[in-house]
Design a protein around this motif. Structure first.
Motif, short mmCIF file in Angstrom:
data_model
loop_
_atom_site.label_atom_id
_atom_site.label_comp_id
_atom_site.label_asym_id
_atom_site.label_seq_id
_atom_site.Cartn_x
_atom_site.Cartn_y
_atom_site.Cartn_z
N LEU A 401 0.75 -1.14 0.10
CA LEU A 401 0.01 0.01 -0.02
C LEU A 401 0.75 1.24 0.08
CD1 LEU A 401 -2.70 -1.12 2.61
CD2 LEU A 401 -3.02 -0.92 -0.07
N MET A 402 0.54 2.17 -0.93
CA MET A 402 1.12 3.40 -1.04
C MET A 402 0.35 4.55 -0.95
SD MET A 402 4.46 2.86 -1.64
CE MET A 402 5.56 1.55 -2.46
N ARG A 403 0.79 5.72 -0.66
CA ARG A 403 0.13 7.07 -0.70
C ARG A 403 0.68 8.11 -1.81
NH1 ARG A 403 -3.87 7.53 2.97
NH2 ARG A 403 -3.80 6.25 4.92
N LEU A 404 0.08 8.82 -2.24
CA LEU A 404 0.55 9.95 -3.24
C LEU A 404 0.83 11.11 -2.40
CD1 LEU A 404 1.01 10.76 -6.09
CD2 LEU A 404 -1.25 11.59 -6.42
N MET A 405 2.07 11.80 -2.48
CA MET A 405 2.55 12.67 -1.70
C MET A 405 2.52 14.01 -2.50
SD MET A 405 3.35 10.82 0.76
CE MET A 405 3.88 12.21 1.76
N LEU A 406 1.46 13.91 -3.32
CA LEU A 406 1.07 15.43 -4.29
C LEU A 406 -0.44 15.57 -4.06
CD1 LEU A 406 2.98 14.41 -7.38
CD2 LEU A 406 3.69 16.30 -5.88
N ASP A 407 -1.00 16.92 -4.07
CA ASP A 407 -2.36 16.99 -3.98
C ASP A 407 -2.88 17.48 -5.57
OD1 ASP A 407 -1.92 19.69 -4.52
OD2 ASP A 407 -1.96 20.23 -2.56
N HIS A 408 -4.06 17.43 -5.86
CA HIS A 408 -4.75 17.63 -7.03
C HIS A 408 -4.13 18.77 -7.86
CE1 HIS A 408 -7.73 18.85 -10.06
NE2 HIS A 408 -8.22 17.57 -10.13
N SER A 409 -3.87 19.91 -6.85
CA SER A 409 -3.49 21.10 -7.75
C SER A 409 -2.20 21.15 -8.11
CB SER A 409 -3.73 22.41 -6.71
OG SER A 409 -2.85 22.10 -5.52
N GLN A 410 -1.24 20.40 -7.29
CA GLN A 410 0.15 20.14 -7.66
C GLN A 410 0.18 19.45 -8.99
OE1 GLN A 410 1.49 18.63 -3.92
NE2 GLN A 410 2.98 20.28 -3.67
N VAL A 411 -0.63 18.45 -9.21
CA VAL A 411 -0.40 17.77 -10.25
C VAL A 411 -1.15 18.45 -11.38
CG1 VAL A 411 -1.20 15.37 -11.53
CG2 VAL A 411 -0.81 15.19 -8.99
N MET A 412 -1.98 19.19 -11.34
CA MET A 412 -2.65 19.76 -12.59
C MET A 412 -1.71 20.92 -13.04
SD MET A 412 -4.93 18.18 -13.04
CE MET A 412 -5.68 18.79 -14.68
N GLU A 413 -1.16 21.75 -11.98
CA GLU A 413 -0.09 22.58 -12.34
C GLU A 413 1.13 22.08 -13.10
OE1 GLU A 413 2.85 25.95 -9.75
OE2 GLU A 413 1.12 24.83 -8.79
N ALA A 414 1.71 21.28 -12.63
CA ALA A 414 2.82 20.45 -13.24
C ALA A 414 2.48 20.22 -14.58
CB ALA A 414 3.29 19.10 -12.32
N LEU A 415 1.24 19.54 -14.98
CA LEU A 415 1.07 19.15 -16.50
C LEU A 415 0.90 20.45 -17.17
CD1 LEU A 415 -1.97 16.55 -15.62
CD2 LEU A 415 -0.10 16.14 -17.02
N GLN A 416 0.31 21.45 -16.95
CA GLN A 416 0.40 22.89 -17.52
C GLN A 416 2.04 23.05 -17.85
OE1 GLN A 416 -1.52 25.67 -15.04
NE2 GLN A 416 -3.70 24.61 -15.39
N LYS A 417 2.86 22.88 -17.11
CA LYS A 417 3.98 23.30 -17.50
C LYS A 417 4.91 22.14 -18.11
CE LYS A 417 4.18 26.79 -13.71
NZ LYS A 417 4.80 27.11 -12.42
N TYR A 418 4.49 21.14 -18.35
CA TYR A 418 5.18 19.79 -18.69
C TYR A 418 5.57 19.97 -20.20
CZ TYR A 418 6.53 15.16 -19.26
OH TYR A 418 7.54 14.12 -19.25
N PRO A 419 6.65 19.86 -20.70
CA PRO A 419 7.07 20.21 -21.89
C PRO A 419 6.82 19.26 -22.99
CG PRO A 419 9.01 19.33 -20.97
CD PRO A 419 7.88 19.43 -19.61
N GLN A 420 5.62 19.58 -24.05
CA GLN A 420 5.13 18.85 -25.01
C GLN A 420 4.33 17.76 -24.36
OE1 GLN A 420 8.82 17.86 -27.44
NE2 GLN A 420 8.60 19.95 -28.22
N CYS A 421 3.54 18.15 -23.46
CA CYS A 421 2.75 17.02 -22.98
C CYS A 421 1.41 16.50 -23.96
CB CYS A 421 1.97 17.48 -21.62
SG CYS A 421 1.03 16.12 -20.99
N PRO A 422 1.49 15.08 -24.16
CA PRO A 422 0.38 14.91 -25.22
C PRO A 422 -1.11 15.34 -24.86
CG PRO A 422 1.92 13.08 -24.63
CD PRO A 422 2.12 14.30 -23.87
N THR A 423 -1.79 15.79 -25.73
CA THR A 423 -3.18 16.12 -25.53
C THR A 423 -4.15 15.06 -24.83
OG1 THR A 423 -3.08 17.63 -27.59
CG2 THR A 423 -5.07 17.41 -26.58
#
Length: 434
Positions: A401-423
């Motif tokens: 069992l694992m836990r994610l150490m990121l919240d929803h907003s951190q993931v979404m913010e990172a995706l917006q800045k991810y270089p050439q992220c597939p649509t």
């Protein structure tokens, strides 16, 4: 007349900028003590009287200075010692030993550092001592010039005091406080800590030898006072070689602090951290942009520095992940949304990822199980996920069992800045349901 000529002289802009860089860098990096500490007069008086009784009258004392980081604990002690050492008798007598819980991680290292700072290496030589107490007693005995009245008082400053409580048997604390209480030698023990519950960490025998004196510092700084501090940190002194440049610079500082966008950045910074060192970390990138072609700090410089200081380290780590690792993070985010933060395992994450592949019918992201497991382990090494406390180590890795150490907003913010992220991956992350 010559002084007036120097005062009225106009230097080239490049030379003025070099002088500004030198003065402000020295101010930001050297952490000079203020002339007086505002709002801490009572604490200053209490600590000064305490240490004076040790330095001048040979009285042993112990005290804790407690307060959050940036409240001014070290500055308070520094100002008291500066004032105390101006007295001839204290300056001639007092010896200082400074220890830090981050550096002296056990009592053996601490004792070696005490010996070094008291310059007693030659006295100790190759002597073998039966215990820590004997070694410390020998060091203090070596400082005596005759009877107790002529013994040199020693001030022990223990920074990060709470970390010394984690040493085995708390031997260092016990012996220092025992010497202080029993008046074997004139000793003052001053501990600096951020923990309010620090006394609860002490063993009973250590606690009984502590005087229970505590000086509490609480930051009562308001935002207008914080703005005033920003102005004071950026202003040029009256003796700056070029009076006109200094006047223009100081006017620019006033204009900068009155700008609404700058005020918003400073307000966010004030809300997160009121430490002077943190303020210097914000102002230093702004100062580095000052040049002959741009001899003032602009609001845009403060905005960029604010973004740099408040950047999310975990979100920045996401920018360097592979597409597979990013997909696993998105799958975990969806599992968190569906199961309201309950822990998950690799098998659940892989199944969630497979659902996405089936909907998209895209073989481009079709990875074998060992590759997915390797990516999952890499996320664990990066500390983006961690095992649930108490989960059995003998459990198969797929079902741990694992836990994610990121919240929803951190993931979404990172995706917006991810270089050439597939649509399609972006759309999957934004979808309400996995």
């Amino acid at each position: 007349m010559s002084k007036r000529k120097v005062r009225d002289s106009h230097l080239p802009v490049g030379e003025c900028v070099s002088q500004v860089q030198r003065i402000l860098r020295e101010r930001f990096c050297h952490q000079r003590l203020p002339d007086r500490l505002e709002g801490l007069e009572a604490q200053h008086k209490h600590l000064f009287e305490l240490l004076k009784r040790t330095a001048v009258h040979g009285e042993s004392n112990s005290v804790l200075i407690v307060g959050p980081r940036g409240a001014g604990k070290s500055a308070l002690l520094g100002c008291v010692l500066r004032e105390l050492l101006q007295e001839t008798e204290a300056q001639r007598n007092l010896l200082e030993v400074r220890l830090n819980g981050l550096l002296q991680t056990d009592d053996r290292i601490a004792l070696k550092e005490i010996t070094r700072q008291l310059h007693l290496e030659n006295v100790v030589g190759d002597k073998v001592f039966g215990s820590f107490a004997e070694n410390l007693a020998f060091l203090l005995e070596a400082l005596k010039k005759g009877d107790r009245s002529s013994s040199r008082p020693v001030l022990f400053v223990l920074d990060e005091f709470d970390l010394f409580a984690h040493h085995k048997n708390q031997t260092l604390l016990y012996n220092l406080l025992d010497v202080s209480q029993s008046a074997q030698a004139p000793v003052a023990v001053v501990g600096l800590t951020c923990r309010l519950d620090v006394l609860e960490l002490l063993e009973k025998r250590v606690k009984s030898r502590f005087s229970h004196r505590q000086i509490h510092l609480l930051s009562s700084l308001t935002f207008p006072q914080y703005l005033q501090r920003v102005r004071a940190q950026l202003r040029l002194p009256d003796d700056f070689p070029d009076a006109r440049f200094a006047q223009d610079w100081n006017a620019g500082v006033e204009s900068l602090c009155g700008d609404k966008s700058v005020e918003e950045v400073l307000q966010r910074h004030f809300n997160s951290n009121r430490d002077v060192r943190s303020l210097h970390a914000l102002l230093m990138p702004c100062l580095s942009r000052v040049s002959a072609s741009q001899p003032n700090i602009r609001p845009a410089d403060v905005l960029d520095a604010g973004r740099l200081c408040l950047a999310d380290a975990k979100a920045n780590v996401l920018h360097g992940l592979s597409i597979l690792e990013l997909c696993l993070i998105i799958a975990m985010k969806h599992l968190n949304d569906v199961y309201e933060g309950e822990p998950f395992n690799l098998q659940m994450v892989h199944n969630e990822f497979k659902k996405f592949l089936q909907r998209k019918s895209n073989s481009m992201y079709n990875f074998e199980q060992p590759v997915v497991m390797k990516a999952f382990e890499h996320l664990q090494q990066l500390e983006l996920i961690r095992p649930v406390d108490g989960s059995a180590s003998r459990t198969q890795r797929e079902y741990q069992l694992m836990r994610l150490m990121l919240d929803h907003s951190q993931v979404m913010e990172a995706l917006q800045k991810y270089p050439q992220c597939p649509t399609d991956i972006n759309q999957w992350a934004m979808s309400a349901f996995a």
